[in-house]
Design a protein around this motif. Structure first.
Motif, mmCIF file in Angstrom:
data_model
loop_
_atom_site.group_PDB
_atom_site.id
_atom_site.type_symbol
_atom_site.label_atom_id
_atom_site.label_comp_id
_atom_site.label_asym_id
_atom_site.label_seq_id
_atom_site.Cartn_x
_atom_site.Cartn_y
_atom_site.Cartn_z
ATOM 1 N N ASP A 40 0.834 -1.206 0.000
ATOM 2 C CA ASP A 40 0.000 0.000 0.000
ATOM 3 C C ASP A 40 0.869 1.257 0.000
ATOM 4 O O ASP A 40 0.584 2.216 -0.725
ATOM 5 N N LEU A 41 1.941 1.237 0.804
ATOM 6 C CA LEU A 41 2.833 2.397 0.857
ATOM 7 C C LEU A 41 3.568 2.580 -0.465
ATOM 8 O O LEU A 41 3.685 3.698 -0.974
ATOM 9 N N ARG A 43 2.545 1.700 -3.436
ATOM 10 C CA ARG A 43 1.583 2.223 -4.425
ATOM 11 C C ARG A 43 1.303 3.698 -4.197
ATOM 12 O O ARG A 43 1.225 4.481 -5.139
ATOM 13 N N ALA A 44 1.162 4.105 -2.932
ATOM 14 C CA ALA A 44 0.916 5.519 -2.620
ATOM 15 C C ALA A 44 2.095 6.381 -3.064
ATOM 16 O O ALA A 44 1.901 7.480 -3.603
ATOM 17 N N ARG A 47 1.941 6.682 -6.874
ATOM 18 C CA ARG A 47 0.870 7.613 -7.274
ATOM 19 C C ARG A 47 1.299 9.056 -7.062
ATOM 20 O O ARG A 47 0.882 9.952 -7.790
ATOM 21 N N ALA A 48 2.140 9.281 -6.037
ATOM 22 C CA ALA A 48 2.639 10.629 -5.746
ATOM 23 C C ALA A 48 3.833 10.991 -6.632
ATOM 24 O O ALA A 48 4.387 12.072 -6.512
ATOM 25 N N GLU A 94 -1.097 7.250 3.202
ATOM 26 C CA GLU A 94 -0.831 8.583 2.648
ATOM 27 C C GLU A 94 -0.400 9.567 3.736
ATOM 28 O O GLU A 94 0.224 10.587 3.449
ATOM 29 N N LEU A 97 3.318 10.280 3.543
ATOM 30 C CA LEU A 97 3.929 10.930 2.382
ATOM 31 C C LEU A 97 4.634 12.248 2.706
ATOM 32 O O LEU A 97 5.756 12.456 2.237
#
Length: 103
Positions: A40-41, A43-44, A47-48, A94, A97
């Motif tokens: 999950d991290l 992928r986040a 995406r960023a 998120e 981030l």
């Protein structure tokens, strides 16, 4: 014939292909039922638009929070007193981030 250990001369260094390393406690992930946290991290971060941070699951970091997962940032590990972070169970990845991608 017994194997001989490598000599000191054969140990080299290489530049890392990343600028930051995030260590995630595997024991916390399992205990808190957050087995997908690493993915999950990652992928986040993608995406960023962040591709130069690596996320690795490690053994117990020995903080053991009741309601969260322990993290360590590679840049902070070398300090005289290393700091550990806790991502609360109700916090989305998120939340990390801004900590990982300073302005």
């Amino acid at each position: 014939m017994p194997k001989t250990p490598p000599s000191h001369d054969t140990i080299g260094t290489a530049p890392a292909p990343w600028r930051q390393l995030v260590l995630v406690c595997g024991k916390c992930m399992k205990r808190q039922d957050r087995d997908t946290l690493r993915g999950d991290l990652k992928r986040a971060l993608r995406r960023a638009g962040v591709h130069e941070i690596r996320v690795a699951v490690v053994g117990c970091l020995d903080l053991c929070p009741d309601e969260g997962v322990t993290l360590a940032l590679g840049a902070e590990i070398g300090r005289a007193v290393p700091g550990l972070r806790v991502l609360p169970n109700d916090a989305p990845v998120e939340t990390l981030l801004p900590l990982l991608t300073p302005p």
